[in-house]
Design a protein around this motif. Structure first.
Motif, PDB file in Angstrom:
ATOM      1  N   SER A  84    -142.882-104.804   1.643  1.00  0.00           N
ATOM      2  CA  SER A  84    -144.159-105.036   2.203  1.00  0.00           C
ATOM      3  C   SER A  84    -144.903-105.790   1.146  1.00  0.00           C
ATOM      4  O   SER A  84    -144.800-105.740   0.022  1.00  0.00           O
ATOM      5  CB  SER A  84    -145.048-103.445   2.236  1.00  0.00           C
ATOM      6  N   GLU A  94    -150.915 -95.689   4.262  1.00  0.00           N
ATOM      7  CA  GLU A  94    -149.735 -95.776   5.215  1.00  0.00           C
ATOM      8  C   GLU A  94    -148.521 -95.226   4.590  1.00  0.00           C
ATOM      9  O   GLU A  94    -148.127 -95.923   3.580  1.00  0.00           O
ATOM     10  CB  GLU A  94    -149.697 -97.270   5.689  1.00  0.00           C
ATOM     11  N   ASN A  97    -142.221 -97.598   5.594  1.00  0.00           N
ATOM     12  CA  ASN A  97    -141.313 -97.670   6.787  1.00  0.00           C
ATOM     13  C   ASN A  97    -140.150 -97.094   6.592  1.00  0.00           C
ATOM     14  O   ASN A  97    -139.424 -97.678   5.552  1.00  0.00           O
ATOM     15  CB  ASN A  97    -141.400 -99.103   6.988  1.00  0.00           C
ATOM     16  N   GLU A  99    -137.269 -97.500   8.058  1.00  0.00           N
ATOM     17  CA  GLU A  99    -136.094 -98.511   8.160  1.00  0.00           C
ATOM     18  C   GLU A  99    -136.318 -99.269   6.902  1.00  0.00           C
ATOM     19  O   GLU A  99    -135.058 -99.660   6.371  1.00  0.00           O
ATOM     20  CB  GLU A  99    -136.500 -99.458   9.599  1.00  0.00           C
ATOM     21  N   GLN A 100    -137.428 -99.846   6.237  1.00  0.00           N
ATOM     22  CA  GLN A 100    -137.639-100.471   5.260  1.00  0.00           C
ATOM     23  C   GLN A 100    -136.946 -99.828   3.979  1.00  0.00           C
ATOM     24  O   GLN A 100    -136.075-100.638   3.468  1.00  0.00           O
ATOM     25  CB  GLN A 100    -139.028-100.938   5.210  1.00  0.00           C
TER      26      GLN A 100
END
Length: 160
Positions: A84, A94, A97, A99-100
């Motif tokens: 990111s 946040e 992620n 998947e990340q």
């Protein structure tokens, strides 16, 4: 033998990944930078490769995440990555992620595996080099093709 289409540009790389992802049983494919292990391209569902670990699971999971972060930080300038670019994770607004995070952890583990295999080959014969690595488990198989600039990683079901 290394896939010559990896060095032919981004269009050839996208075509190769697209072709691979359509093969039966292929879960995911990754292209990593050979020097740093940074993720350059992905296809498929990376989060299917690794079973999710609880947040306090083990030091190994934390070490893999740290290695992934280090690999992304060491990426050449301008190299695309899954990392990111904002500080939303740092300020807690946040969650990361999944998947990340999965992609970065798998990339770090694969890059370490390839580096260790290369060291083994160099210790055995300094004039030799790794051309292909296959790691087969009960559930899946990793096929890793080292190229001078990239590592192509394809993960597929062993039943296919």
């Amino acid at each position: 033998m290394a896939d010559s289409s990896l060095g032919a540009g981004p269009d050839a790389l996208d075509e190769t990944l697209g072709r691979l992802s359509k093969k039966p049983g292929v879960k995911a494919a990754l292209v990593l930078d050979r020097e740093s292990g940074a993720i350059l391209k992905t296809s498929g569902q990376i989060n299917l490769i690794r079973v999710a670990k609880p947040s306090g699971a083990s030091a190994a999971a934390g070490a893999a995440a740290d290695a992934a972060a280090a690999a992304v930080a060491a990426a050449p300038a301008g190299a695309p990555s899954f990392a990111s670019t904002d500080n939303s994770e740092a300020n807690g607004s946040e969650p990361p992620n999944p998947e990340q995070q999965a992609a970065e952890e798998v990339a770090a583990m694969v890059w370490n595996f390839v580096s260790n295999a290369g060291s083994l080959v160099q210790e055995l014969d300094a004039e030799d080099e790794v051309k292909l690595l296959r790691l087969r488990t009960k559930k899946q198989e990793f096929v890793i093709v080292p190229d001078p600039k990239y590592l192509l990683v394809v993960v597929h079901d062993t039943s296919a």
